[in-house]
Design a protein around this motif. Sequence first.
Motif, PDB file in Angstrom:
ATOM      1  N   ILE A   1       0.847  -1.195   0.000  1.00  0.00           N
ATOM      2  CA  ILE A   1       0.000   0.000   0.000  1.00  0.00           C
ATOM      3  C   ILE A   1       0.881   1.242   0.000  1.00  0.00           C
ATOM      4  CG2 ILE A   1      -1.718   1.317   1.277  1.00  0.00           C
ATOM      5  CD1 ILE A   1      -2.831  -1.347   2.283  1.00  0.00           C
ATOM      6  N   VAL A   2       0.678   2.072  -1.017  1.00  0.00           N
ATOM      7  CA  VAL A   2       1.477   3.273  -1.237  1.00  0.00           C
ATOM      8  C   VAL A   2       0.516   4.453  -1.358  1.00  0.00           C
ATOM      9  CG1 VAL A   2       3.093   4.407  -2.817  1.00  0.00           C
ATOM     10  CG2 VAL A   2       3.244   1.935  -2.438  1.00  0.00           C
ATOM     11  N   GLN A   3       0.840   5.555  -0.716  1.00  0.00           N
ATOM     12  CA  GLN A   3      -0.043   6.720  -0.755  1.00  0.00           C
ATOM     13  C   GLN A   3       0.282   7.701  -1.877  1.00  0.00           C
ATOM     14  OE1 GLN A   3       0.665   7.696   3.529  1.00  0.00           O
ATOM     15  NE2 GLN A   3      -1.562   7.873   3.572  1.00  0.00           N
ATOM     16  N   GLY A   4       1.492   7.645  -2.391  1.00  0.00           N
ATOM     17  CA  GLY A   4       1.907   8.651  -3.370  1.00  0.00           C
ATOM     18  C   GLY A   4       2.343   9.926  -2.695  1.00  0.00           C
ATOM     19  N   HIS A   5       2.612   9.851  -1.378  1.00  0.00           N
ATOM     20  CA  HIS A   5       3.080  11.002  -0.605  1.00  0.00           C
ATOM     21  C   HIS A   5       4.547  10.768  -0.263  1.00  0.00           C
ATOM     22  CE1 HIS A   5      -1.355  11.322   0.865  1.00  0.00           C
ATOM     23  NE2 HIS A   5      -1.218  11.693  -0.392  1.00  0.00           N
ATOM     24  N   VAL A   6       5.432  11.319  -1.061  1.00  0.00           N
ATOM     25  CA  VAL A   6       6.866  11.079  -0.915  1.00  0.00           C
ATOM     26  C   VAL A   6       7.367  11.665   0.398  1.00  0.00           C
ATOM     27  CG1 VAL A   6       9.127  11.664  -1.896  1.00  0.00           C
ATOM     28  CG2 VAL A   6       7.254  10.909  -3.390  1.00  0.00           C
ATOM     29  N   ASP A   7       8.140  10.863   1.138  1.00  0.00           N
ATOM     30  CA  ASP A   7       8.686  11.300   2.429  1.00  0.00           C
ATOM     31  C   ASP A   7       9.964  12.103   2.271  1.00  0.00           C
ATOM     32  OD1 ASP A   7       6.845   9.970   4.364  1.00  0.00           O
ATOM     33  OD2 ASP A   7       7.532   8.183   3.305  1.00  0.00           O
ATOM     34  N   GLY A   8      10.693  11.865   1.215  1.00  0.00           N
ATOM     35  CA  GLY A   8      11.962  12.554   0.992  1.00  0.00           C
ATOM     36  C   GLY A   8      12.690  11.902  -0.163  1.00  0.00           C
ATOM     37  N   THR A   9      13.947  12.265  -0.322  1.00  0.00           N
ATOM     38  CA  THR A   9      14.732  11.711  -1.413  1.00  0.00           C
ATOM     39  C   THR A   9      15.927  10.938  -0.866  1.00  0.00           C
ATOM     40  OG1 THR A   9      16.017  13.749  -1.625  1.00  0.00           O
ATOM     41  CG2 THR A   9      14.073  13.522  -3.048  1.00  0.00           C
ATOM     42  N   GLY A  10      16.440  10.065  -1.692  1.00  0.00           N
ATOM     43  CA  GLY A  10      17.665   9.343  -1.422  1.00  0.00           C
ATOM     44  C   GLY A  10      18.580   9.488  -2.618  1.00  0.00           C
ATOM     45  N   THR A  11      19.807   9.007  -2.488  1.00  0.00           N
ATOM     46  CA  THR A  11      20.785   9.120  -3.564  1.00  0.00           C
ATOM     47  C   THR A  11      21.345   7.753  -3.906  1.00  0.00           C
ATOM     48  OG1 THR A  11      21.402  11.329  -2.801  1.00  0.00           O
ATOM     49  CG2 THR A  11      22.941  10.222  -4.283  1.00  0.00           C
ATOM     50  N   CYS A  12      21.363   7.433  -5.189  1.00  0.00           N
ATOM     51  CA  CYS A  12      21.981   6.199  -5.642  1.00  0.00           C
ATOM     52  C   CYS A  12      23.488   6.300  -5.424  1.00  0.00           C
ATOM     53  CB  CYS A  12      21.674   5.969  -7.120  1.00  0.00           C
ATOM     54  SG  CYS A  12      22.426   4.481  -7.801  1.00  0.00           S
ATOM     55  N   THR A  13      24.055   5.309  -4.744  1.00  0.00           N
ATOM     56  CA  THR A  13      25.494   5.321  -4.470  1.00  0.00           C
ATOM     57  C   THR A  13      26.239   4.203  -5.197  1.00  0.00           C
ATOM     58  OG1 THR A  13      25.189   3.995  -2.471  1.00  0.00           O
ATOM     59  CG2 THR A  13      25.198   6.398  -2.215  1.00  0.00           C
ATOM     60  N   GLY A  14      25.503   3.272  -5.805  1.00  0.00           N
ATOM     61  CA  GLY A  14      26.182   2.205  -6.518  1.00  0.00           C
ATOM     62  C   GLY A  14      25.217   1.325  -7.283  1.00  0.00           C
ATOM     63  N   VAL A  15      25.710   0.776  -8.389  1.00  0.00           N
ATOM     64  CA  VAL A  15      24.926  -0.140  -9.219  1.00  0.00           C
ATOM     65  C   VAL A  15      25.818  -1.322  -9.571  1.00  0.00           C
ATOM     66  CG1 VAL A  15      23.602  -0.440 -11.334  1.00  0.00           C
ATOM     67  CG2 VAL A  15      23.670   1.808 -10.231  1.00  0.00           C
ATOM     68  N   LYS A  16      25.334  -2.543  -9.317  1.00  0.00           N
ATOM     69  CA  LYS A  16      26.080  -3.752  -9.666  1.00  0.00           C
ATOM     70  C   LYS A  16      25.282  -4.560 -10.675  1.00  0.00           C
ATOM     71  CE  LYS A  16      28.303  -4.469  -5.138  1.00  0.00           C
ATOM     72  NZ  LYS A  16      28.380  -5.411  -3.986  1.00  0.00           N
ATOM     73  N   ASP A  17      25.894  -4.891 -11.792  1.00  0.00           N
ATOM     74  CA  ASP A  17      25.303  -5.790 -12.773  1.00  0.00           C
ATOM     75  C   ASP A  17      25.661  -7.209 -12.358  1.00  0.00           C
ATOM     76  OD1 ASP A  17      24.623  -7.360 -14.964  1.00  0.00           O
ATOM     77  OD2 ASP A  17      25.194  -5.825 -16.411  1.00  0.00           O
ATOM     78  N   LEU A  18      24.661  -8.004 -11.977  1.00  0.00           N
ATOM     79  CA  LEU A  18      24.888  -9.348 -11.464  1.00  0.00           C
ATOM     80  C   LEU A  18      24.587 -10.423 -12.499  1.00  0.00           C
ATOM     81  CD1 LEU A  18      23.429  -8.856  -7.874  1.00  0.00           C
ATOM     82  CD2 LEU A  18      25.799  -8.623  -8.642  1.00  0.00           C
ATOM     83  N   ASP A  19      24.669 -10.067 -13.783  1.00  0.00           N
ATOM     84  CA  ASP A  19      24.486 -11.014 -14.879  1.00  0.00           C
ATOM     85  C   ASP A  19      23.144 -11.737 -14.778  1.00  0.00           C
ATOM     86  OD1 ASP A  19      25.100 -12.371 -17.217  1.00  0.00           O
ATOM     87  OD2 ASP A  19      26.190 -13.973 -16.182  1.00  0.00           O
ATOM     88  N   GLY A  20      22.095 -10.982 -14.827  1.00  0.00           N
ATOM     89  CA  GLY A  20      20.738 -11.531 -14.741  1.00  0.00           C
ATOM     90  C   GLY A  20      19.855 -10.724 -13.818  1.00  0.00           C
ATOM     91  N   SER A  21      20.465  -9.941 -12.960  1.00  0.00           N
ATOM     92  CA  SER A  21      19.748  -9.001 -12.095  1.00  0.00           C
ATOM     93  C   SER A  21      20.702  -7.857 -11.790  1.00  0.00           C
ATOM     94  CB  SER A  21      19.269  -9.679 -10.808  1.00  0.00           C
ATOM     95  OG  SER A  21      20.376 -10.057 -10.012  1.00  0.00           O
TER      96      SER A  21
END
Length: 198
Positions: free
Chosen positions: A96-116
């Motif tokens: 259940i999501v209200q569409g009321h954003v609490d705040g923001t976050g920052t992407c700090t890393g992305v790993k390609d796991l060969d399938g995910s």
Amino acid sequence: MFTGIIESLGTIAALETSGTNKIFWVSSPISHELKIDQSVAHNGVCLTVDALKDGQHRVTAIAETLEKTNLGELQPGDLLNLERCMVMNGRIDGHIVQGHVDGTGTCTGVKDLDGSWEYRFSIDPQFAPLIIEKGSICINGTSLTLFNVTTDSFSVAIIPYTYEHTNINQLVPGSKVNLEFDMIGKYVNRLRSLSTGT
């Protein structure tokens, strides 16, 4: 109310400023099905459709919304995750999501796991009581499961379907995302703080 299961991607076709507001014209496969006064989540932000034309819909974000979300940073051509409000006679595939954003976050890393893919995000430590291992979170409107939770960061795993059908594939380290924490967790945290006076 929403479920965090993204229905469609939209593209910002045009952007206008009106006082402290930003007005977005969005082109998407579902725009022609929308109606004026309908609630639609845009990157997890509940906004009201106020105009329609030629396969596009228009929404307005006020100053409060722009301050608490990543919408103020978006430009024409950027992709938006879109979800119409839930129908209360079926399964809830996300949470259940209200569409009321609490705040923001920052992407700090992305790993390609060969399938995910594994994405790491940092958050303001004030939100630490609202995240738990294997709990739910909404990132840019997408319902996801947390893991490797710390006091100021967490990870999520992304399957190929989600990677291909949402804008998470556009994120790189430094990207700002909209976060909505689990509603039940927020109520529990509020009750705890009232009972302990903290």
